[in-house]
Write a protein that holds these residues in place. Structure first.
Motif, PDB file in Angstrom:
ATOM      1  N   VAL A  34     -15.073  21.393  24.075  1.00  0.00           N
ATOM      2  CA  VAL A  34     -15.498  22.518  24.912  1.00  0.00           C
ATOM      3  C   VAL A  34     -16.846  23.057  24.408  1.00  0.00           C
ATOM      4  CG1 VAL A  34     -14.958  24.926  25.491  1.00  0.00           C
ATOM      5  CG2 VAL A  34     -13.184  23.175  25.682  1.00  0.00           C
ATOM      6  N   ARG A  35     -16.969  23.167  23.094  1.00  0.00           N
ATOM      7  CA  ARG A  35     -18.226  23.672  22.527  1.00  0.00           C
ATOM      8  C   ARG A  35     -19.386  22.720  22.785  1.00  0.00           C
ATOM      9  NH1 ARG A  35     -17.943  27.475  17.855  1.00  0.00           N
ATOM     10  NH2 ARG A  35     -15.940  28.487  18.070  1.00  0.00           N
ATOM     11  N   ARG A  36     -19.082  21.433  22.649  1.00  0.00           N
ATOM     12  CA  ARG A  36     -20.127  20.433  22.875  1.00  0.00           C
ATOM     13  C   ARG A  36     -20.654  20.547  24.305  1.00  0.00           C
ATOM     14  NH1 ARG A  36     -21.088  15.695  24.826  1.00  0.00           N
ATOM     15  NH2 ARG A  36     -19.025  15.481  25.764  1.00  0.00           N
ATOM     16  N   ARG A  37     -19.747  20.687  25.246  1.00  0.00           N
ATOM     17  CA  ARG A  37     -20.140  20.783  26.642  1.00  0.00           C
ATOM     18  C   ARG A  37     -20.916  22.073  26.932  1.00  0.00           C
ATOM     19  NH1 ARG A  37     -17.230  17.875  30.781  1.00  0.00           N
ATOM     20  NH2 ARG A  37     -16.439  16.003  29.791  1.00  0.00           N
ATOM     21  N   ALA A  38     -20.557  23.114  26.221  1.00  0.00           N
ATOM     22  CA  ALA A  38     -21.194  24.412  26.469  1.00  0.00           C
ATOM     23  C   ALA A  38     -22.660  24.414  26.040  1.00  0.00           C
ATOM     24  CB  ALA A  38     -20.423  25.517  25.754  1.00  0.00           C
ATOM     25  N   GLU A  39     -23.029  23.425  25.210  1.00  0.00           N
ATOM     26  CA  GLU A  39     -24.429  23.369  24.778  1.00  0.00           C
ATOM     27  C   GLU A  39     -25.363  22.984  25.916  1.00  0.00           C
ATOM     28  OE1 GLU A  39     -24.512  20.819  21.364  1.00  0.00           O
ATOM     29  OE2 GLU A  39     -23.254  22.256  20.256  1.00  0.00           O
ATOM     30  N   ASN A  40     -24.816  22.281  26.886  1.00  0.00           N
ATOM     31  CA  ASN A  40     -25.616  21.887  28.042  1.00  0.00           C
ATOM     32  C   ASN A  40     -25.993  23.131  28.862  1.00  0.00           C
ATOM     33  OD1 ASN A  40     -26.521  21.028  30.524  1.00  0.00           O
ATOM     34  ND2 ASN A  40     -25.012  19.364  30.693  1.00  0.00           N
ATOM     35  N   PRO A  41     -27.309  23.377  29.026  1.00  0.00           N
ATOM     36  CA  PRO A  41     -27.742  24.622  29.696  1.00  0.00           C
ATOM     37  C   PRO A  41     -27.203  24.765  31.124  1.00  0.00           C
ATOM     38  CG  PRO A  41     -29.606  23.461  28.717  1.00  0.00           C
ATOM     39  CD  PRO A  41     -28.432  22.548  28.577  1.00  0.00           C
ATOM     40  N   SER A  42     -26.842  23.660  31.773  1.00  0.00           N
ATOM     41  CA  SER A  42     -26.353  23.824  33.139  1.00  0.00           C
ATOM     42  C   SER A  42     -24.824  23.918  33.197  1.00  0.00           C
ATOM     43  CB  SER A  42     -26.856  22.680  34.031  1.00  0.00           C
ATOM     44  OG  SER A  42     -26.375  21.458  33.525  1.00  0.00           O
ATOM     45  N   ALA A  43     -24.162  23.899  32.020  1.00  0.00           N
ATOM     46  CA  ALA A  43     -22.693  24.012  32.027  1.00  0.00           C
ATOM     47  C   ALA A  43     -22.292  25.446  32.350  1.00  0.00           C
ATOM     48  CB  ALA A  43     -22.132  23.610  30.668  1.00  0.00           C
ATOM     49  N   PRO A  44     -21.225  25.619  33.112  1.00  0.00           N
ATOM     50  CA  PRO A  44     -20.779  26.989  33.437  1.00  0.00           C
ATOM     51  C   PRO A  44     -20.356  27.781  32.206  1.00  0.00           C
ATOM     52  CG  PRO A  44     -19.468  25.322  34.638  1.00  0.00           C
ATOM     53  CD  PRO A  44     -20.376  24.579  33.715  1.00  0.00           C
ATOM     54  N   THR A  45     -20.085  27.064  31.119  1.00  0.00           N
ATOM     55  CA  THR A  45     -19.652  27.746  29.901  1.00  0.00           C
ATOM     56  C   THR A  45     -20.835  28.080  28.986  1.00  0.00           C
ATOM     57  OG1 THR A  45     -19.239  25.521  29.070  1.00  0.00           O
ATOM     58  CG2 THR A  45     -17.315  26.797  29.735  1.00  0.00           C
ATOM     59  N   HIS A  46     -22.019  27.637  29.372  1.00  0.00           N
ATOM     60  CA  HIS A  46     -23.190  27.856  28.522  1.00  0.00           C
ATOM     61  C   HIS A  46     -23.399  29.357  28.336  1.00  0.00           C
ATOM     62  CE1 HIS A  46     -26.823  26.609  26.536  1.00  0.00           C
ATOM     63  NE2 HIS A  46     -27.499  27.527  27.203  1.00  0.00           N
ATOM     64  N   GLY A  47     -23.579  29.745  27.067  1.00  0.00           N
ATOM     65  CA  GLY A  47     -23.838  31.159  26.804  1.00  0.00           C
ATOM     66  C   GLY A  47     -22.594  31.983  26.551  1.00  0.00           C
ATOM     67  N   LEU A  48     -21.416  31.412  26.734  1.00  0.00           N
ATOM     68  CA  LEU A  48     -20.197  32.166  26.422  1.00  0.00           C
ATOM     69  C   LEU A  48     -20.092  32.361  24.909  1.00  0.00           C
ATOM     70  CD1 LEU A  48     -17.407  30.627  28.717  1.00  0.00           C
ATOM     71  CD2 LEU A  48     -18.666  32.764  29.017  1.00  0.00           C
ATOM     72  N   ASP A  49     -19.507  33.477  24.486  1.00  0.00           N
ATOM     73  CA  ASP A  49     -19.410  33.693  23.035  1.00  0.00           C
ATOM     74  C   ASP A  49     -18.278  32.840  22.435  1.00  0.00           C
ATOM     75  OD1 ASP A  49     -17.031  35.001  23.554  1.00  0.00           O
ATOM     76  OD2 ASP A  49     -17.944  36.991  23.516  1.00  0.00           O
ATOM     77  N   ASP A  50     -18.258  32.814  21.105  1.00  0.00           N
ATOM     78  CA  ASP A  50     -17.301  31.949  20.405  1.00  0.00           C
ATOM     79  C   ASP A  50     -15.855  32.238  20.797  1.00  0.00           C
ATOM     80  OD1 ASP A  50     -19.248  30.623  19.188  1.00  0.00           O
ATOM     81  OD2 ASP A  50     -19.010  31.541  17.195  1.00  0.00           O
ATOM     82  N   GLU A  51     -15.576  33.512  20.938  1.00  0.00           N
ATOM     83  CA  GLU A  51     -14.196  33.893  21.236  1.00  0.00           C
ATOM     84  C   GLU A  51     -13.756  33.292  22.579  1.00  0.00           C
ATOM     85  OE1 GLU A  51     -11.740  37.994  21.724  1.00  0.00           O
ATOM     86  OE2 GLU A  51     -13.707  38.123  20.768  1.00  0.00           O
ATOM     87  N   ALA A  52     -14.655  33.389  23.552  1.00  0.00           N
ATOM     88  CA  ALA A  52     -14.334  32.866  24.889  1.00  0.00           C
ATOM     89  C   ALA A  52     -14.176  31.349  24.838  1.00  0.00           C
ATOM     90  CB  ALA A  52     -15.423  33.259  25.874  1.00  0.00           C
ATOM     91  N   LEU A  53     -15.073  30.694  24.089  1.00  0.00           N
ATOM     92  CA  LEU A  53     -14.993  29.228  24.004  1.00  0.00           C
ATOM     93  C   LEU A  53     -13.710  28.798  23.285  1.00  0.00           C
ATOM     94  CD1 LEU A  53     -18.700  28.291  23.170  1.00  0.00           C
ATOM     95  CD2 LEU A  53     -17.505  28.005  25.344  1.00  0.00           C
ATOM     96  N   ASP A  54     -13.337  29.557  22.261  1.00  0.00           N
ATOM     97  CA  ASP A  54     -12.109  29.217  21.535  1.00  0.00           C
ATOM     98  C   ASP A  54     -10.884  29.367  22.432  1.00  0.00           C
ATOM     99  OD1 ASP A  54     -13.582  28.624  19.374  1.00  0.00           O
ATOM    100  OD2 ASP A  54     -13.040  30.403  18.188  1.00  0.00           O
ATOM    101  N   ALA A  55     -10.907  30.391  23.265  1.00  0.00           N
ATOM    102  CA  ALA A  55      -9.762  30.599  24.167  1.00  0.00           C
ATOM    103  C   ALA A  55      -9.655  29.415  25.141  1.00  0.00           C
ATOM    104  CB  ALA A  55      -9.925  31.903  24.936  1.00  0.00           C
ATOM    105  N   ILE A  56     -10.795  28.943  25.617  1.00  0.00           N
ATOM    106  CA  ILE A  56     -10.769  27.781  26.517  1.00  0.00           C
ATOM    107  C   ILE A  56     -10.271  26.555  25.751  1.00  0.00           C
ATOM    108  CG2 ILE A  56     -12.163  26.262  27.995  1.00  0.00           C
ATOM    109  CD1 ILE A  56     -14.071  28.637  28.424  1.00  0.00           C
ATOM    110  N   GLY A  57     -10.782  26.402  24.526  1.00  0.00           N
ATOM    111  CA  GLY A  57     -10.370  25.256  23.701  1.00  0.00           C
ATOM    112  C   GLY A  57      -8.871  25.242  23.462  1.00  0.00           C
ATOM    113  N   LYS A  58      -8.324  26.408  23.255  1.00  0.00           N
ATOM    114  CA  LYS A  58      -6.878  26.488  23.019  1.00  0.00           C
ATOM    115  C   LYS A  58      -6.119  26.080  24.281  1.00  0.00           C
ATOM    116  CE  LYS A  58      -3.181  29.627  22.016  1.00  0.00           C
ATOM    117  NZ  LYS A  58      -2.724  30.962  22.224  1.00  0.00           N
ATOM    118  N   ALA A  59      -6.550  26.606  25.412  1.00  0.00           N
ATOM    119  CA  ALA A  59      -5.867  26.271  26.677  1.00  0.00           C
ATOM    120  C   ALA A  59      -5.958  24.767  26.949  1.00  0.00           C
ATOM    121  CB  ALA A  59      -6.476  27.060  27.826  1.00  0.00           C
ATOM    122  N   VAL A  60      -7.112  24.187  26.630  1.00  0.00           N
ATOM    123  CA  VAL A  60      -7.309  22.760  26.897  1.00  0.00           C
ATOM    124  C   VAL A  60      -6.472  21.907  25.926  1.00  0.00           C
ATOM    125  CG1 VAL A  60      -9.016  20.884  26.923  1.00  0.00           C
ATOM    126  CG2 VAL A  60      -9.606  23.107  27.898  1.00  0.00           C
TER     127      VAL A  60
END
Ligand code: ARG
Length: 596
Positions: free
Chosen positions: A415-441
């Motif tokens: 999830v974090r790797r994908r968020a690095e892509n500037p056109s990803a919808p997750t780009h710019g989300l903070d760590d907490e938000a990315l971790d929550a997505i990672g957990k769900a995934v």
């Protein structure tokens, strides 16, 4: 539902069944009123949307030519289906192909577009009891318990979704000699009980087991501890409560991580039945179903060598005795018409014996005299990528937590790797938000892998494959859902916008049609999972749906549709799809992050 009333018929199969039944009666007479018209979805869109396949066998029965009969039925049904389908066509040896009119398909989809998503409530008023999890006190929860918990939670959600009352029964192993051995070992070692962790208990258990096996005196002491426990000795009980607390704390943490609907209220441990065991044995003795055998009380079955042992010669009760008390309570007190046991396939014989004994004594009878269905849903082992049962390096069963944390770590990294892509919808989300997505995934990946194949088969715990965003995986489905959500974000509209909610659904392109037809199947897929207890059917369906959506998305512009009406219609279709995906994944216990 009246004939041709397409606004209330979200599921065309039912409508077609009714129309065909009438056509068959019109052609062959009233004797044929109860035949199954055999309506199936077409595998190939070139042959229409549905097929009615009963003409061949009917012709045989009535001594007619199959194609000629099919032709007659097709003509009769055409009248019933006017307004809903094109003129049916006969093909091959006597198949009847049906193609819905685009207008009717649109109306049916509109009828599906309700909060219920067309899912029918089961009219059966009886409760369902699901025996799941069943961890043993003083031991780590392992992958077998993981499977039972995930599968049980999915079936419980499914039954609740169709309106049944569900009791989740966590039949914890907290009573009997095994626990007594741990208690004995702990009291003897003089460890400070207040600082104990689950690992210490696990260790104590293994020590005690080894010792009791080798040393008769040790075994006798453990037995004496059991008697103390059974007689309610204060100190022994206090320690017993302590080890339950330590174990359950870890178990609740796992439940939380897993996002399963299971908690303290669902605990119905073996000890819960302890005062009922005497009655169980007495009832079997008095009814003559059980007999004495070398001091023990047993039930024999004509078709198997091994008896079921109700009481040992030393007076002790067994695992099966407790299970008989549990069946009785579930049927007679909880009024469950179906009691479903999600337990490892290795316990098949145990449940066969328990169910047969319960039936013989009549404990499967509901108040109305009907018999409750007692079912064991066996599941296979979890294997490592080396195809051997998952073990730690020292050969222990792999603790559940280790497995889940690793899945979450892998998913979070992706999830974090994908968020690095500037056109990803997750780009710019903070760590907490990315971790929550990672957990769900991560958790979604584990659950989907568990549920998506035939339950009795062993399954390969291959994290690389499970957390992949491509292929038949949980993350792939979660991602499909998130992609639909992102359309709305890009369009700057919310799906609840009145213009979208009330848009007329127009079905023009073939990909749109396939997607629409698949959506209409959702209610029957949910019903099928409840009937067959096979969650993989829902997984396959959702996977097909995600694929159909991808094809639709490639060939049918949504935001760039050339007419405003088409744009609104497609947005409404996208919203319907995202809700069906989310609802279906929720039945699997899988969360659907809005961005991925
Ligand atoms: N505690 C058991 C085990 O770990 C599972 C309990 C299953 N449920 C039941 N009603 N027997 O093997």
């Amino acid at each position: 539902m009246t004939r041709g009333d397409i606004t209330t018929a979200a599921d065309p199969t039912r409508l077609l069944e009714e129309a065909f039944r009438e056509a068959i009666v019109a052609v062959l007479g009233d004797d044929y009123r109860h035949v199954d018209p055999i309506i199936r979805c077409s595998q190939n869109p070139a042959f229409g949307d549905y097929q009615a396949n009963s003409a061949m066998s009917l012709a045989k029965h009535a001594g007619l030519k199959p194609r000629a009969l099919a032709q007659q039925i097709a003509e009769a049904v055409a009248k019933n289906l006017r307004g809903v389908a094109e003129t049916p066509e006969v093909a091959g040896p006597g198949f009847i192909n049906i193609r819905l009119k685009a207008e009717a398909l649109g109306k049916m989809l509109e009828a599906l577009d309700t909060p219920q998503l067309g899912v029918h409530r089961d009219p059966n008023p009886h409760t369902i009891a699901i025996d799941l999890c069943g961890v043993n006190i003083a031991k780590q929860m392992h992958v077998g318990h993981l499977r039972s918990t995930i599968i049980g939670d999915c079936l419980a959600r499914t039954f609740e979704r169709i309106g049944r009352t569900v009791h989740r029964e966590n039949h914890l192993g907290d009573w009997g000699l095994t626990i007594a051995m741990v208690l004995w070992s702990l009291t003897r070692s003089g460890d400070d009980l207040d600082t104990l962790g689950l690992e210490d208990l696990d260790k104590a258990y293994r020590h005690a087991q080894a010792e009791c096996r080798q040393d008769e005196a040790a075994a006798a002491e453990a037995k004496a501890t059991l008697i103390k426990l059974q007689q309610g000795d204060t100190e022994t009980r206090r320690t017993w409560h302590k080890i339950i607390d330590v174990t359950m704390r870890a178990v609740y943490e796992s439940f939380d991580l897993l996002n399963v609907k299971l908690g303290p209220n669902d605990n119905r441990p073996e000890s819960f039945y302890r005062d009922r065991l005497k009655d169980v044995v007495e009832a079997f003795r008095v009814s003559g179903i059980a007999q004495e055998d070398q001091g023990a009380l047993i039930v024999r079955f004509p078709d198997r060598d091994r008896p079921l042992i109700l009481q040992k010669s030393d007076g002790g009760y067994l695992y099966a005795t407790t299970d008989l008390a549990a069946v009785r309570r579930r049927v007679q007190e909880l009024k469950a018409s179906r009691v479903i046991y999600i337990v490892d396939a290795r316990q098949r014989d145990h449940f066969r014996d328990v169910f047969d004994a319960a039936r013989r004594i009549g404990w499967d009878r509901l108040d109305d005299g009907s018999r409750a269905e007692l079912v064991h849903v066996p599941f296979g082992s979890v294997l490592g990528t080396d195809r051997k049962p998952l073990k730690t390096r020292s050969g222990e069963n792999l603790p559940l937590r280790l497995l889940l944390t690793e899945a979450i770590q892998r998913a979070t990294a992706e999830v974090r790797r994908r968020a690095e892509n500037p056109s990803a919808p997750t780009h710019g989300l903070d760590d907490e938000a990315l971790d929550a997505i990672g957990k769900a995934v991560g958790i979604g990946a584990v659950k989907y892998a568990d549920l998506s194949s035939d339950l009795v088969r062993d399954y390969l715990f291959d994290l690389d494959r499970m957390v992949s965003f491509d292929g038949n995986t949980g993350p792939y489905l979660q991602y499909a859902h998130a992609r639909v959500c992102s359309i709305f974000a890009r369009a700057g509209v919310t799906p609840t916008d009145p213009a979208i909610k009330s848009a007329k659904l127009v079905i023009t392109e073939p990909a749109e049609r396939s997607l629409g037809l698949l959506l209409l199947r959702y209610p029957s897929v949910v019903a099928e999972v409840a009937a067959t207890l096979e969650p993989h059917r829902l997984c396959t369906y959702l996977y097909d749906l995600a694929n159909a959506y991808n094809t639709f998305y490639e060939s049918c512009p949504v935001l760039k549709a050339d007419r405003q009406q088409l744009r609104l219609s497609r947005l409404r279709l996208c919203n319907l799809l995202s809700r069906v995906l989310a609802d279906g994944l929720d039945l699997l216990g899988i969360q659907t992050p809005g961005r991925m």
